[in-house]
Write a protein that holds these residues in place. Sequence first.
Motif: not given
Length: 220
Positions: A101-105, A124-125, A130-141, A145-146
Amino acid sequence: MLRHPRTPARTDSPPRPAPHRGGAAIRPVALLSLLALLTPAACGQLAGPISFGQDDADDRPAPAASSQPGGAPAPTAAQPGEATDPTDGQSPQPADDAVALPDPCALVRKPEAEKLAGLGLDDGKPVGDTCTYTAPVDGPTAQVEVFVGDGAKKYLDIERTLGHETRALPGVGDEAYATADSFFVNASGRWVAVRLVRLNDPEENRRPLESLARTVAARL
């Protein structure tokens, strides 16, 4: 001539040995001594190891090859100078059909995730496949998700089970599909799914999702 009466033989006297023809009689004591001398020598010859000369070894038949259960011949030891097979006596190992499997990030990079989300995202985390990119908590939602491997295929199956609209993406990988907020790509036996979480009109995400699906398929 007067004959003397025969004196009866004594019953407690041992009988005399018969004379040996052609020579003097062998005394019992001498006979026992001779047997005592000959017996150890004879026993030693019989009890000792039997050795064979080279001629005897050539005349002896070769031992029959033993067999294993089922009639298969038993493996023989390799002679000096012979090449040995490392698989002799071992069960063949099953072939490894698993697809790496390839690296999701690496499949969806941070700039591509930000373009899809329409705003800046944190790094990305990776967690498992899986790999997840999330917006900063102080900005828009916003979140991207990969998923790779069985999780990606399972996600597609759930979407279909829930009755969500799934449209095919012709010419993308071996097969590809898209929903209002996700796409699914299968290429070379590897599944990838990307899901976008964004508070906007889903129709605005249609083209960005299809464009990223083609990019991901080219990397598989």
